[in-house]
Design a protein around this motif. Structure first.
Motif, PDB file in Angstrom:
ATOM      1  N   ARG A 253       0.861  -1.194   0.000  1.00  5.10           N
ATOM      2  CA  ARG A 253       0.000   0.000   0.000  1.00  5.10           C
ATOM      3  C   ARG A 253       0.893   1.238   0.000  1.00  5.10           C
ATOM      4  O   ARG A 253       2.071   1.177   0.337  1.00  5.10           O
ATOM      5  CB  ARG A 253      -0.906   0.038   1.232  1.00  5.10           C
ATOM      6  N   LEU A 254       0.300   2.371  -0.396  1.00  7.85           N
ATOM      7  CA  LEU A 254       0.923   3.670  -0.201  1.00  7.85           C
ATOM      8  C   LEU A 254       0.420   4.252   1.112  1.00  7.85           C
ATOM      9  O   LEU A 254      -0.760   4.129   1.445  1.00  7.85           O
ATOM     10  CB  LEU A 254       0.598   4.618  -1.360  1.00  7.85           C
ATOM     11  N   LYS A 255       1.291   4.894   1.842  1.00  7.06           N
ATOM     12  CA  LYS A 255       0.927   5.445   3.139  1.00  7.06           C
ATOM     13  C   LYS A 255       0.086   6.706   2.971  1.00  7.06           C
ATOM     14  O   LYS A 255       0.372   7.567   2.130  1.00  7.06           O
ATOM     15  CB  LYS A 255       2.187   5.779   3.938  1.00  7.06           C
ATOM     16  N   ASP A 256      -0.941   6.815   3.796  1.00  9.73           N
ATOM     17  CA  ASP A 256      -1.823   7.984   3.810  1.00  9.73           C
ATOM     18  C   ASP A 256      -1.305   8.919   4.903  1.00  9.73           C
ATOM     19  O   ASP A 256      -1.588   8.727   6.080  1.00  9.73           O
ATOM     20  CB  ASP A 256      -3.255   7.536   4.093  1.00  9.73           C
ATOM     21  N   LYS A 257      -0.542   9.942   4.492  1.00 10.13           N
ATOM     22  CA  LYS A 257       0.212  10.745   5.447  1.00 10.13           C
ATOM     23  C   LYS A 257      -0.391  12.135   5.637  1.00 10.13           C
ATOM     24  O   LYS A 257      -1.108  12.644   4.795  1.00 10.13           O
ATOM     25  CB  LYS A 257       1.664  10.901   4.961  1.00 10.13           C
ATOM     26  N   LEU A 258      -0.026  12.764   6.745  1.00  6.64           N
ATOM     27  CA  LEU A 258      -0.427  14.144   7.015  1.00  6.64           C
ATOM     28  C   LEU A 258       0.101  15.084   5.945  1.00  6.64           C
ATOM     29  O   LEU A 258      -0.618  15.919   5.406  1.00  6.64           O
ATOM     30  CB  LEU A 258       0.105  14.580   8.391  1.00  6.64           C
ATOM     31  N   GLY A 259       1.380  14.964   5.632  1.00 11.54           N
ATOM     32  CA  GLY A 259       2.027  15.818   4.644  1.00 11.54           C
ATOM     33  C   GLY A 259       2.912  15.001   3.743  1.00 11.54           C
ATOM     34  O   GLY A 259       2.825  13.772   3.697  1.00 11.54           O
ATOM     35  N   THR A 260       3.775  15.678   2.992  1.00  7.37           N
ATOM     36  CA  THR A 260       4.623  15.041   1.975  1.00  7.37           C
ATOM     37  C   THR A 260       3.816  14.044   1.150  1.00  7.37           C
ATOM     38  O   THR A 260       4.280  12.948   0.833  1.00  7.37           O
ATOM     39  CB  THR A 260       5.864  14.358   2.593  1.00  7.37           C
ATOM     40  N   ARG A 261       2.626  14.465   0.783  1.00  8.91           N
ATOM     41  CA  ARG A 261       1.708  13.528   0.123  1.00  8.91           C
ATOM     42  C   ARG A 261       2.118  13.225  -1.307  1.00  8.91           C
ATOM     43  O   ARG A 261       1.648  12.252  -1.897  1.00  8.91           O
ATOM     44  CB  ARG A 261       0.278  14.066   0.193  1.00  8.91           C
ATOM     45  N   LYS A 262       2.971  14.047  -1.902  1.00 11.76           N
ATOM     46  CA  LYS A 262       3.464  13.750  -3.247  1.00 11.76           C
ATOM     47  C   LYS A 262       4.543  12.663  -3.214  1.00 11.76           C
ATOM     48  O   LYS A 262       4.852  12.077  -4.251  1.00 11.76           O
ATOM     49  CB  LYS A 262       4.040  15.010  -3.892  1.00 11.76           C
ATOM     50  N   GLY A 411      -2.730  27.008  -1.265  1.00  7.48           N
ATOM     51  CA  GLY A 411      -1.443  26.328  -1.251  1.00  7.48           C
ATOM     52  C   GLY A 411      -0.660  26.532   0.035  1.00  7.48           C
ATOM     53  O   GLY A 411       0.402  25.929   0.227  1.00  7.48           O
ATOM     54  N   LEU A 412      -1.166  27.345   0.949  1.00  9.48           N
ATOM     55  CA  LEU A 412      -0.416  27.673   2.168  1.00  9.48           C
ATOM     56  C   LEU A 412      -0.371  26.544   3.197  1.00  9.48           C
ATOM     57  O   LEU A 412       0.678  26.306   3.807  1.00  9.48           O
ATOM     58  CB  LEU A 412      -0.985  28.947   2.794  1.00  9.48           C
ATOM     59  N   PRO A 413      -1.487  25.818   3.443  1.00 12.63           N
ATOM     60  CA  PRO A 413      -1.413  24.742   4.435  1.00 12.63           C
ATOM     61  C   PRO A 413      -0.346  23.698   4.133  1.00 12.63           C
ATOM     62  O   PRO A 413       0.157  23.025   5.042  1.00 12.63           O
ATOM     63  CB  PRO A 413      -2.820  24.132   4.392  1.00 12.63           C
ATOM     64  N   LEU A 414       0.017  23.565   2.852  1.00 12.04           N
ATOM     65  CA  LEU A 414       1.056  22.619   2.460  1.00 12.04           C
ATOM     66  C   LEU A 414       2.366  22.890   3.192  1.00 12.04           C
ATOM     67  O   LEU A 414       3.092  21.961   3.562  1.00 12.04           O
ATOM     68  CB  LEU A 414       1.278  22.717   0.949  1.00 12.04           C
ATOM     69  N   LEU A 415       2.672  24.167   3.425  1.00  8.03           N
ATOM     70  CA  LEU A 415       3.916  24.519   4.111  1.00  8.03           C
ATOM     71  C   LEU A 415       3.986  23.893   5.499  1.00  8.03           C
ATOM     72  O   LEU A 415       5.018  23.351   5.899  1.00  8.03           O
ATOM     73  CB  LEU A 415       4.027  26.035   4.239  1.00  8.03           C
ATOM     74  N   LEU A 416       2.892  23.973   6.228  1.00  9.88           N
ATOM     75  CA  LEU A 416       2.884  23.444   7.590  1.00  9.88           C
ATOM     76  C   LEU A 416       2.877  21.923   7.593  1.00  9.88           C
ATOM     77  O   LEU A 416       3.612  21.285   8.347  1.00  9.88           O
ATOM     78  CB  LEU A 416       1.678  23.990   8.355  1.00  9.88           C
ATOM     79  N   ARG A 417       2.039  21.325   6.727  1.00 12.90           N
ATOM     80  CA  ARG A 417       1.966  19.863   6.704  1.00 12.90           C
ATOM     81  C   ARG A 417       3.307  19.253   6.302  1.00 12.90           C
ATOM     82  O   ARG A 417       3.752  18.268   6.898  1.00 12.90           O
ATOM     83  CB  ARG A 417       0.867  19.402   5.740  1.00 12.90           C
ATOM     84  N   ASP A 418       3.934  19.825   5.289  1.00 13.22           N
ATOM     85  CA  ASP A 418       5.193  19.257   4.823  1.00 13.22           C
ATOM     86  C   ASP A 418       6.342  19.557   5.782  1.00 13.22           C
ATOM     87  O   ASP A 418       7.288  18.772   5.889  1.00 13.22           O
ATOM     88  CB  ASP A 418       5.519  19.761   3.416  1.00 13.22           C
ATOM     89  N   SER A 419       6.273  20.689   6.473  1.00 10.13           N
ATOM     90  CA  SER A 419       7.319  20.995   7.458  1.00 10.13           C
ATOM     91  C   SER A 419       7.276  20.033   8.635  1.00 10.13           C
ATOM     92  O   SER A 419       8.314  19.748   9.251  1.00 10.13           O
ATOM     93  CB  SER A 419       7.165  22.432   7.959  1.00 10.13           C
TER      94      SER A 419
END
Length: 561
Positions: A253-262, A411-419
């Motif tokens: 499976r692929l992991k369903d993550k909070l961030g780094t979803r790409k 596109g801003l929430p991506l900064l927090l999730r990926d950080s």
């Protein structure tokens, strides 16, 4: 009469190299003029892409994520992973710009790493963490180079460091299993030798980032080896057969993550996957350390880059957003908030690139004994310090936009999730704090080297405000050293309990010293007082985190039933 509604203009980005005062000033200080003249052009080109085409593509690509197709229409298991269009573009650009290759071409000697990581710093924020596979690719290339395994060097390193997108490979790093992430000694993956004297790997890798890579380095326990980290071996494997099918690997499976979803992070099952030992059949954890040192450094670069991107967007918005009759950029409280964020950002930048300088010196054979001691400590220390900074700054960036910062299609929430991945991937803050304690060794020479580096930064300071700021760093480290000596002598449990506060004190103290070093140079050479403002502001934050705590309180608070 039709009323025209008011719509707030969005933040915009320009050339991310030309607009980055901190990066450009730092490069002017540390690079020889002839090197700077050569690298400025590709850095400027990368900056244009990062603030233009790639950033716009990132916004348009927001909803695309990796897709796993496990079966074809005729019932054959294929386990194909398709990454997003942005990642496909990023792979090509990473190869062409040499975001990995620049460190291995030997063109600028000890400055190769500074150039490479400047490219990565510009590239990272607009590519949805394509730096993840690049980090592991860099780490794998370095690990193979130092392994002395010429067969694997000839086979893989030219691919890993290629500028040709057709020839370019990325690498995975398969360590994490369900038995534990950081406690890799519990690995259950087994290596068996078949009749053809090939090693076959069997086991489940619970968390493998960049699962589309052409090769990977991984840990497995040869049959008959003892338990623990010393019984593991480091293996090289290629993920696909010549026909493109997976080499006895199942993607569960692929992991369903909070961030780094790409990032196509997968759970894999190895069912007799052919592999080759890299450096013997034991001590795998020790042998993969060169990879970890580099991936942690990429983590720190990513943290500094995310902070810089957040600040670029927040400043653009503050100049455009009208509230209560004036732009936010003219509101004293908003300016004060931005100033605090910028100080953290500049401190993280200079701390991280100091580590990069040491790596470059080490690989070029120009590192001093004292610097070598310091390097052993800093890969853990810098990563844990900048990881915490990145999350805090990203959170403030979102807040600075008000409600727009909470809306996904900005596109801003991506900064927090990926950080948020940065304090977790490659070791949590607690794990790295304990690593930092181990890196000190019995002699404590790395700590003495850190204290000496802070003193060296202060030796050339003539500005009164910077001297006062430097005393904050020197005092904090002196107290940390005193605390350490006391805990080593009487209370190992208290030593472990305070390891995070100790490590953050060291990291933030050194960050302050490196920021002061840059600030003094900028005042004298460029006549620019902004780095001094950043240093003085950062000195007023919580640099010294050494406090006296009651261990019984921690026990009581942890048991809340």
């Amino acid at each position: 009469m039709q009323i025209q509604p008011f719509n707030q203009p969005p933040p915009t980005l320009g050339n991310q190299f030309e607009d980055d005062r901190v990066l450009r000033s730092y490069l002017r200080r540390v690079l020889p003029p002839e090197v700077l003249a050569e690298v400025a052009r590709p850095l400027r080109e990368m900056g244009a892409l990062a603030g233009g085409e790639l950033y716009q593509m990132q916004l348009a690509d927001r909803l695309n994520e990796p897709v796993l197709t496990q079966w074809d229409p005729w019932g054959n298991r294929i386990d194909q992973i398709e990454v997003s269009p942005l990642w496909q573009k990023a792979e090509k650009l990473a190869a062409e710009f040499g975001v990995v290759a620049a460190a291995y071409e030997g063109k600028y000697g000890r400055f190769d790493r500074i150039y490479q990581f400047a490219l990565a710093y510009l590239f990272h924020p607009s590519t949805d963490v394509y730096t993840c596979p690049l980090a592991m690719t860099d780490g794998a290339a370095r690990t193979l180079v130092v392994s002395g395994n010429q067969e694997l060097i000839d086979r893989a390193v030219l691919h890993l460091t290629s500028r040709d997108p057709v020839q370019f490979w990325t690498s995975g790093q398969w360590m994490t299993e369900s038995t534990g992430g950081s406690d890799v000694g519990l690995s259950e993956t087994i290596a068996k030798l078949n009749e053809q004297e090939e090693w076959l790997l069997y086991g489940r890798k619970w968390f493998t980032s960049a699962a589309t890579s052409q090769m990977t380095l991984t840990l497995a326990r040869p049959e008959g080896n003892p338990p623990g980290g010393k019984g593991l071996a480091l293996f090289y494997l290629e993920t696909h057969n010549e026909d493109g099918s997976l080499r006895n690997i199942e993607v569960l499976r692929l992991k369903d993550k909070l961030g780094t979803r790409k990032v196509p992070t997968a759970e894999l099952m190895l069912r007799g996957t052919t592999a080759v030992p890299v450096m013997g059949l034991s001590n795998g954890v020790r042998n993969i350390v060169p990879m970890l040192h580099l991936t942690r450094t990429w983590n720190s670069i990513s943290a500094a880059a995310f902070m810089r991107r957040g600040m670029a967007l927040a400043r653009s918005y503050a100049q455009k957003r009208i509230a209560f009759g004036a732009p936010l950029a003219e509101k004293p409280l908003h300016l004060d908030t931005l100033a605090e964020m910028q100080a953290e950002t500049e401190a993280a930048f200079h701390l991280t690139f100091f580590l990069v300088e040491l790596i470059g010196k080490d690989e070029a054979g120009e590192i001093s004994e004292e610097e070598a001691h310091l390097l052993r400590l800093l890969t853990s220390l810098v990563k844990l310090t900048t990881g915490k900074q990145a999350v805090a700054v990203a959170s403030e960036v979102l807040e600075s936009f008000g409600g727009a910062g909470y809306v996904e299609d900005t596109g801003l929430p991506l900064l927090l999730r990926d950080s948020q991945v940065l304090p977790i991937w490659e070791g949590t803050t607690n794990v790295l704090s304990l690593d930092a304690l181990r890196a000190l060794g019995k002699s404590g020479e790395p700590l003495l080297a850190l204290s000496g580096e802070i003193d060296r930064c202060m030796n050339s300071v003539t500005d009164g405000r910077l001297k006062a700021a430097g005393e904050v760093a020197q005092t904090a480290v002196a107290q940390a050293m005193k605390w350490l000596q006391g805990k080593l002598a009487d209370d190992r449990n208290a030593l472990e309990a305070g390891a995070r506060r100790f490590a953050l004190t060291l990291g933030r103290s050194l960050a302050l010293a490196k920021l002061i070093e840059q600030a003094q140079w900028s005042l004298v050479v460029e006549g620019d007082g902004r780095p001094r403002a950043a240093a003085c502001r950062f000195a007023k934050t919580q640099i010294n985190q050494i406090v006296v705590v009651e261990p019984a309180d921690a026990v009581a608070l942890a048991d809340d039933l």
